[in-house]
Design a protein around this motif. Structure first.
Motif, PDB file in Angstrom:
ATOM      1  N   ALA A   1       0.996  -0.936   0.282  1.00 40.27           N
ATOM      2  CA  ALA A   1      -0.236  -0.214   0.172  1.00 40.27           C
ATOM      3  C   ALA A   1       0.479   0.877   0.256  1.00 40.27           C
ATOM      4  O   ALA A   1       0.078   2.611  -0.486  1.00 40.27           O
ATOM      5  CB  ALA A   1      -1.347  -0.032   0.941  1.00 40.27           C
ATOM      6  N   SER A   2       2.388   1.474   0.648  1.00 38.44           N
ATOM      7  CA  SER A   2       2.564   2.702   1.344  1.00 38.44           C
ATOM      8  C   SER A   2       3.800   2.676  -0.296  1.00 38.44           C
ATOM      9  O   SER A   2       4.946   3.437   0.391  1.00 38.44           O
ATOM     10  CB  SER A   2       2.651   2.587   1.711  1.00 38.44           C
ATOM     11  OG  SER A   2       3.745   1.008   2.676  1.00 38.44           O
ATOM     12  N   GLU A   3       4.722   1.074  -0.788  1.00 38.56           N
ATOM     13  CA  GLU A   3       6.191   1.697  -1.039  1.00 38.56           C
ATOM     14  C   GLU A   3       6.142   1.402  -2.624  1.00 38.56           C
ATOM     15  O   GLU A   3       5.022   1.036  -2.958  1.00 38.56           O
ATOM     16  CB  GLU A   3       6.889  -0.262  -0.433  1.00 38.56           C
ATOM     17  CG  GLU A   3       7.054   0.380   1.015  1.00 38.56           C
ATOM     18  CD  GLU A   3       8.042  -0.293   1.836  1.00 38.56           C
ATOM     19  OE1 GLU A   3       8.359  -1.607   0.509  1.00 38.56           O
ATOM     20  OE2 GLU A   3       8.289  -0.748   3.105  1.00 38.56           O
TER      21      GLU A   3
ATOM     22  N   VAL B   1       7.391  -0.105  -6.375  1.00 40.05           N
ATOM     23  CA  VAL B   1       8.421  -0.926  -7.263  1.00 40.05           C
ATOM     24  C   VAL B   1       9.687  -1.459  -7.044  1.00 40.05           C
ATOM     25  O   VAL B   1      10.227  -1.867  -6.487  1.00 40.05           O
ATOM     26  CB  VAL B   1       7.443  -1.504  -8.442  1.00 40.05           C
ATOM     27  CG1 VAL B   1       8.444  -2.867  -8.905  1.00 40.05           C
ATOM     28  CG2 VAL B   1       5.829  -1.537  -8.677  1.00 40.05           C
ATOM     29  N   LEU B   2      10.292   0.254  -7.247  1.00 37.77           N
ATOM     30  CA  LEU B   2      11.826  -0.035  -7.103  1.00 37.77           C
ATOM     31  C   LEU B   2      11.829  -0.211  -5.535  1.00 37.77           C
ATOM     32  O   LEU B   2      13.086  -1.414  -5.227  1.00 37.77           O
ATOM     33  CB  LEU B   2      11.994   1.330  -7.486  1.00 37.77           C
ATOM     34  CG  LEU B   2      13.769   1.464  -7.337  1.00 37.77           C
ATOM     35  CD1 LEU B   2      14.930  -0.310  -8.077  1.00 37.77           C
ATOM     36  CD2 LEU B   2      14.250   3.239  -7.390  1.00 37.77           C
ATOM     37  N   GLN B   3      11.749   0.580  -4.748  1.00 39.03           N
ATOM     38  CA  GLN B   3      11.212  -0.378  -3.022  1.00 39.03           C
ATOM     39  C   GLN B   3      11.472  -1.729  -2.884  1.00 39.03           C
ATOM     40  O   GLN B   3      12.587  -1.762  -1.918  1.00 39.03           O
ATOM     41  CB  GLN B   3      10.959   0.933  -2.031  1.00 39.03           C
ATOM     42  CG  GLN B   3      11.275   1.279  -0.787  1.00 39.03           C
ATOM     43  CD  GLN B   3      10.343   2.023   0.386  1.00 39.03           C
ATOM     44  OE1 GLN B   3       9.845   2.576  -0.267  1.00 39.03           O
ATOM     45  NE2 GLN B   3      10.549   1.830   1.485  1.00 39.03           N
ATOM     46  N   ARG B   4      10.299  -2.044  -2.530  1.00 40.37           N
ATOM     47  CA  ARG B   4      10.209  -3.703  -2.623  1.00 40.37           C
ATOM     48  C   ARG B   4      10.933  -4.422  -3.544  1.00 40.37           C
ATOM     49  O   ARG B   4      11.010  -5.222  -2.982  1.00 40.37           O
ATOM     50  CB  ARG B   4       8.377  -3.797  -3.306  1.00 40.37           C
ATOM     51  CG  ARG B   4       7.723  -3.059  -2.479  1.00 40.37           C
ATOM     52  CD  ARG B   4       6.298  -3.744  -2.096  1.00 40.37           C
ATOM     53  NE  ARG B   4       5.225  -4.168  -3.978  1.00 40.37           N
ATOM     54  CZ  ARG B   4       5.015  -3.014  -4.760  1.00 40.37           C
ATOM     55  NH1 ARG B   4       4.677  -1.763  -3.975  1.00 40.37           N
ATOM     56  NH2 ARG B   4       4.424  -3.165  -5.510  1.00 40.37           N
ATOM     57  N   LEU B   5      11.253  -4.175  -4.953  1.00 39.23           N
ATOM     58  CA  LEU B   5      11.943  -5.197  -5.731  1.00 39.23           C
ATOM     59  C   LEU B   5      13.367  -4.923  -4.342  1.00 39.23           C
ATOM     60  O   LEU B   5      14.236  -5.876  -3.860  1.00 39.23           O
ATOM     61  CB  LEU B   5      12.492  -4.557  -6.366  1.00 39.23           C
ATOM     62  CG  LEU B   5      13.424  -5.175  -7.455  1.00 39.23           C
ATOM     63  CD1 LEU B   5      13.530  -6.879  -7.540  1.00 39.23           C
ATOM     64  CD2 LEU B   5      13.795  -4.354  -8.774  1.00 39.23           C
ATOM     65  N   ALA B   6      14.324  -3.758  -4.378  1.00 46.93           N
ATOM     66  CA  ALA B   6      15.268  -3.629  -2.859  1.00 46.93           C
ATOM     67  C   ALA B   6      15.036  -4.463  -2.587  1.00 46.93           C
ATOM     68  O   ALA B   6      16.079  -5.089  -1.979  1.00 46.93           O
ATOM     69  CB  ALA B   6      15.850  -1.921  -3.056  1.00 46.93           C
ATOM     70  N   ALA B   7      14.439  -4.246  -1.781  1.00 50.99           N
ATOM     71  CA  ALA B   7      14.108  -4.885  -0.614  1.00 50.99           C
ATOM     72  C   ALA B   7      14.042  -6.477  -0.377  1.00 50.99           C
ATOM     73  O   ALA B   7      14.878  -7.183   0.033  1.00 50.99           O
ATOM     74  CB  ALA B   7      12.913  -4.631   0.539  1.00 50.99           C
TER      75      ALA B   7
ATOM     76  N   VAL C   1      19.894  -1.480  -0.433  1.00 48.89           N
ATOM     77  CA  VAL C   1      19.975  -1.300   1.344  1.00 48.89           C
ATOM     78  C   VAL C   1      19.114   0.216   0.735  1.00 48.89           C
ATOM     79  O   VAL C   1      17.986   0.272   2.156  1.00 48.89           O
ATOM     80  CB  VAL C   1      21.213  -1.556   2.456  1.00 48.89           C
ATOM     81  CG1 VAL C   1      20.258  -1.378   3.809  1.00 48.89           C
ATOM     82  CG2 VAL C   1      20.954  -2.656   2.360  1.00 48.89           C
ATOM     83  N   LEU C   2      19.142   1.029   0.798  1.00 46.78           N
ATOM     84  CA  LEU C   2      18.797   2.207   1.453  1.00 46.78           C
ATOM     85  C   LEU C   2      17.669   2.217   0.387  1.00 46.78           C
ATOM     86  O   LEU C   2      16.857   3.292   0.636  1.00 46.78           O
ATOM     87  CB  LEU C   2      20.423   3.824   0.891  1.00 46.78           C
ATOM     88  CG  LEU C   2      21.007   4.389   1.601  1.00 46.78           C
ATOM     89  CD1 LEU C   2      22.256   4.888   0.774  1.00 46.78           C
ATOM     90  CD2 LEU C   2      20.502   4.938   3.255  1.00 46.78           C
ATOM     91  N   LEU C   3      17.728   1.615  -1.122  1.00 48.77           N
ATOM     92  CA  LEU C   3      16.635   1.534  -1.925  1.00 48.77           C
ATOM     93  C   LEU C   3      15.446   0.950  -0.880  1.00 48.77           C
ATOM     94  O   LEU C   3      14.601   1.275  -0.911  1.00 48.77           O
ATOM     95  CB  LEU C   3      16.916   1.764  -3.145  1.00 48.77           C
ATOM     96  CG  LEU C   3      17.900   2.114  -4.305  1.00 48.77           C
ATOM     97  CD1 LEU C   3      18.395   1.246  -5.193  1.00 48.77           C
ATOM     98  CD2 LEU C   3      16.878   3.198  -4.272  1.00 48.77           C
ATOM     99  N   ALA C   4      16.042   0.257  -0.589  1.00 50.92           N
ATOM    100  CA  ALA C   4      15.034  -0.968   0.215  1.00 50.92           C
ATOM    101  C   ALA C   4      14.370   0.022   1.303  1.00 50.92           C
ATOM    102  O   ALA C   4      13.158  -0.080   1.549  1.00 50.92           O
ATOM    103  CB  ALA C   4      14.903  -2.165   0.530  1.00 50.92           C
ATOM    104  N   ARG C   5      14.980   0.504   2.272  1.00 52.75           N
ATOM    105  CA  ARG C   5      14.083   1.531   3.004  1.00 52.75           C
ATOM    106  C   ARG C   5      13.753   2.997   2.492  1.00 52.75           C
ATOM    107  O   ARG C   5      13.501   3.783   3.329  1.00 52.75           O
ATOM    108  CB  ARG C   5      15.327   2.023   4.432  1.00 52.75           C
ATOM    109  CG  ARG C   5      16.199   1.205   4.646  1.00 52.75           C
ATOM    110  CD  ARG C   5      17.636   1.647   5.630  1.00 52.75           C
ATOM    111  NE  ARG C   5      17.995   0.689   6.232  1.00 52.75           N
ATOM    112  CZ  ARG C   5      19.109   0.386   7.095  1.00 52.75           C
ATOM    113  NH1 ARG C   5      19.742   1.630   7.046  1.00 52.75           N
ATOM    114  NH2 ARG C   5      19.340  -0.483   7.474  1.00 52.75           N
ATOM    115  N   GLY C   6      13.691   3.551   1.182  1.00 53.49           N
ATOM    116  CA  GLY C   6      12.868   4.423   0.639  1.00 53.49           C
ATOM    117  C   GLY C   6      14.269   5.847   1.034  1.00 53.49           C
ATOM    118  O   GLY C   6      13.351   6.386   0.876  1.00 53.49           O
TER     119      GLY C   6
END
Length: 241
Positions: free
Chosen positions: A142-144, A146-152, A220-225
């Motif tokens: 709901a809040s992230e 695609v790039l952030q979710r993929l990075a995670a 890691v930074l991308l995963a954290r947005g």
């Protein structure tokens, strides 16, 4: 959000004697890559104790797509929910590579748990972990971006199933782009676009069913947005991919 179970699997957390008893209750099974081990909505109740290999837990969506919920490997059990509550299967489990397992009937698995409170506690903890993970997953969808979710997902895969090499961290699980998409609730096209962005900025390299993480700190930074490829400021948000 997490594709993996607890750090210590159910079988490995059992006392050695109890583990031997449980495995002796079942029969050995082998599965080839892509073979369905458990099918969603099926009324079977056997439990599979995984001895080697990786499997994918997924559910179908109303649009006919597939959503990957988890990856399960050696030492874990799958199918335990249906064995415990005696209701139809809640998900499909598919062999990612060759999988060796032991199949234990639902009746025998329930008797095993009833005689061992410690084992019951482990199963309850496992179910609670999966429930918490599902809550986190709903929030991320709901809040992230695609790039952030993929990075995670890539960070998690690198940490849990990665192999260090001179070029970076090689993800050992052969997940094609459509599986990566199914693992983050996105389309294959959106994942391809996000991977292209990561490649262009030197964060990852890709080949046939292979991803190499070249720059883990940025990922890691991308995963954290907190940043996006090519940016050096942690204040910049990731692009809406």
């Amino acid at each position: 959000m997490s594709l993996f179970g607890q750090d210590r699997s159910f079988l490995h957390a059992l006392p050695a004697a109890d583990r031997r008893v449980l495995l002796a209750e079942g029969a050995p099974r082998s599965y080839e890559p892509g073979e369905i081990m458990i099918r969603e909505r099926d009324t079977s109740a056997y439990v599979l104790a995984l001895l080697s290999g990786w499997s994918v837990v997924s559910v179908g969506t109303e649009r006919g797509a597939r959503l990957i919920l988890a990856l399960r490997g050696a030492g874990e059990v799958v199918g335990d929910l249906a064995a415990v509550d005696r209701r139809p299967r809640s998900a499909t489990v598919t062999a990612l590579g060759r999988v060796e397992a032991v199949a234990v009937s639902g009746d025998r698995f329930r008797r095993f748990l009833a005689a061992r409170p410690h084992a019951t506690s482990l199963i309850m903890r496992q179910l609670a972990t999966r429930l918490r993970s599902a809550d986190v997953e709903r929030r991320s969808l709901a809040s992230e971006t695609v790039l952030q979710r993929l990075a995670a997902r890539l960070v998690e895969l690198a940490e849990r199933a990665g192999r260090r090499a001179e070029s970076g961290t090689v993800l050992e699980l052969p997940l094609p782009q459509h599986d990566l998409a199914a693992a983050i609730g996105a389309t294959r096209e959106a994942v391809a676009k996000a991977l292209r962005l990561l490649r262009e900025q030197g964060v990852v390299r890709t080949a046939n069913r292979t991803v190499i993480v070249v720059d883990m700190p940025v990922l890691v930074l991308l995963a954290r947005g907190r940043t996006h490829p090519g940016a050096h400021s942690s204040d910049k948000p990731p692009p809406a991919v």
